[in-house]
Design an enzyme around this catalytic site. Structure first.
Site, PDB file in Angstrom:
ATOM      1  CB  CYS A  91      79.661  28.103  72.866  1.00  0.00           C
ATOM      2  SG  CYS A  91      80.775  26.679  72.831  1.00  0.00           S
ATOM      3  CD  GLU A  95      74.360  31.021  63.237  1.00  0.00           C
ATOM      4  OE1 GLU A  95      74.270  32.106  63.846  1.00  0.00           O
ATOM      5  OE2 GLU A  95      75.414  30.342  63.224  1.00  0.00           O
ATOM      6  CG  HIS A 121      83.888  28.260  69.249  1.00  0.00           C
ATOM      7  ND1 HIS A 121      83.366  29.277  70.028  1.00  0.00           N
ATOM      8  CD2 HIS A 121      82.935  27.277  69.237  1.00  0.00           C
ATOM      9  CE1 HIS A 121      82.175  28.930  70.467  1.00  0.00           C
ATOM     10  NE2 HIS A 121      81.892  27.725  69.998  1.00  0.00           N
TER      11      HIS A 121
END
Length: 417
Positions: free
Chosen positions: A165, A316, A342
């Site tokens: 990704c 994150e 996504h």
């Protein structure tokens, strides 16, 4: 050695929110969800029955019918987004030195539909290998960059980046570095992905990575929400024209923003799970800031990876708090994946475009679908829930992370002479 300045002079997007940059940006600032029930195959026996599909796309708007049959959807998407970016840039390649213009394109999986169709066909046969002669050149990830270079006659550096990704962010960083080192004048860069098919959805379902909120697809991608249950698959492409500043000025190009830094790191932790303390995420943001010669005080907006997975969102945000300290609470943070889903290998490119448009327009797109706070996420962070926010954005940082522990960050700032 004096590094060259690198600017963004063209943008192109094909997304679940719209098939052009204006449509995409309009969807983002209005908090539109691109999720709906899957139309590309029969989902009756699948755990997840919805995704963020590209809508109303006709590849024959960008290539003839015969050519369209020879390329996988991820290449069709790449060509469509690139067309918009090239037109937007105003570049006339007949007047430019195409030996110094290259293509670096990212994808995480590439021609999955082609692979699925060909292997399924073989499995149903008598064992005789009757493969389509375009099987391999339709499937391989580097072929998108190849098609783009052939279409425009670009003979500069040409290759693909593959880091799950993080792939298209890696492509952007590589293009940025080639230009500032003086090895090229301009790049078409970005990424594309087309995984909404039986293999893509079934494979991610087997990993328990996808949301299964089939009763409410439009609210299924809910980054940072307590009840998030996985990401929503998306598809599409994003293309950027990066250019040496002097080259851009010489041809009178409009300039969206300047790209000033890029960082890369690894979690070295697990093949699919992020480091629980966000060490890789912290390191990559540090690397990007150092590369840009900036400090945490200089960033106003972070477009986070924010996939809506239970572990990833916590990791994150933990990294952001640990790195930015008190400045973390002055930032706007948002996950545009709440709207687009996504896009895997294309995520970095479409989110770079979102970050650039945020810098240009001084608007932070929201994180939609927030209903319940997660006590594991710092409540003082401004995660821009449910509504866009206007503010001056001097610089935006965009994160994308990939399976395998690959981390990338890029920084865009307002262009100043």
């Amino acid at each position: 050695m004096q590094l060259k300045r690198v600017v963004v002079t063209g943008l192109g997007a094909l997304t679940p929110l719209g098939n052009t940059v204006p449509e995409y940006w309009n969807g983002l600032v209005n908090g539109v969800s691109g999720a709906a029930m899957i139309t590309k195959f029969d989902t009756e026996k699948f755990k997840t029955k919805f995704a963020c599909e590209v809508k109303n796309f006709n590849p024959e708007d960008f290539m003839d019918k015969k050519e369209a049959r020879k390329v996988d959807p991820f290449v069709q998407y790449a060509i469509a987004a690139t067309h918009e970016a090239v037109v937007d840039s105003g570049a006339n390649f007949e007047e430019l030195n195409t030996d110094r213009i290259g293509v670096i394109w990212g994808a995480g999986i590439g021609g999955l539909k082609t692979f699925l169709d060909e292997i399924s066909s073989f499995a149903k046969g008598d064992g005789t290998p009757r493969y389509n002669p375009f099987f391999i050149p339709k499937m391989i990830i580097d072929i998108a960059a190849g098609h783009i270079s052939i279409k425009y006659g670009l003979r500069g550096p040409n290759f693909a980046t593959v880091s799950a990704c993080a792939s298209s962010n890696n492509a952007i960083i590589d293009a940025f570095n080639y230009i500032r080192l003086g090895k090229a004048d301009m790049f078409i860069t970005g990424g594309s992905e087309a995984i909404i098919n039986e293999a893509g959805i079934g494979g991610f379902n087997a990993m328990h990575a996808l949301s299964t909120r089939n009763d409410s697809p439009e609210t299924a991608s809910r980054p940072f929400d307590l009840d998030r249950d996985g990401f929503v698959a998306g598809e599409g492409a994003g293309a950027l024209i990066l250019e040496d500043l002097e080259h851009a000025k010489k041809r009178g190009a409009k300039i969206y923003a300047e790209i000033v830094g890029g960082g890369m790191s690894a979690d070295a932790n697990h093949i699919t799970a992020p480091h629980p303390e966000g060490l890789g995420a912290r390191n990559v943001m540090v690397a990007a800031l150092e590369d840009a010669g900036m400090t945490v005080d200089d960033i106003d907006y972070i477009n986070v990876h924010g996939t809506s997975t239970p572990l990833g969102d916590i990791s994150e945000t933990t990294a952001i708090v640990n790195l930015f300290g008190e400045n973390a609470y002055k930032l706007n943070i948002s996950s545009t994946k709440s709207m687009t889903g996504h896009l895997l290998g294309a995520a970095g490119a479409v989110e770079a475009i979102a970050s650039i448009m945020a810098v240009v327009n001084d608007i932070v797109p929201p994180t939609i679908n927030h209903f319940t706070d997660d006590p594991a996420i710092d409540p003082q962070l401004n995660l821009t829930f449910n509504k866009p926010q206007k503010r001056v954005i001097r610089a935006a940082l965009s994160n994308t992370f990939g399976f395998g522990g690959h981390n990338t960050s890029v920084i865009f700032k307002k262009f100043e002479e």
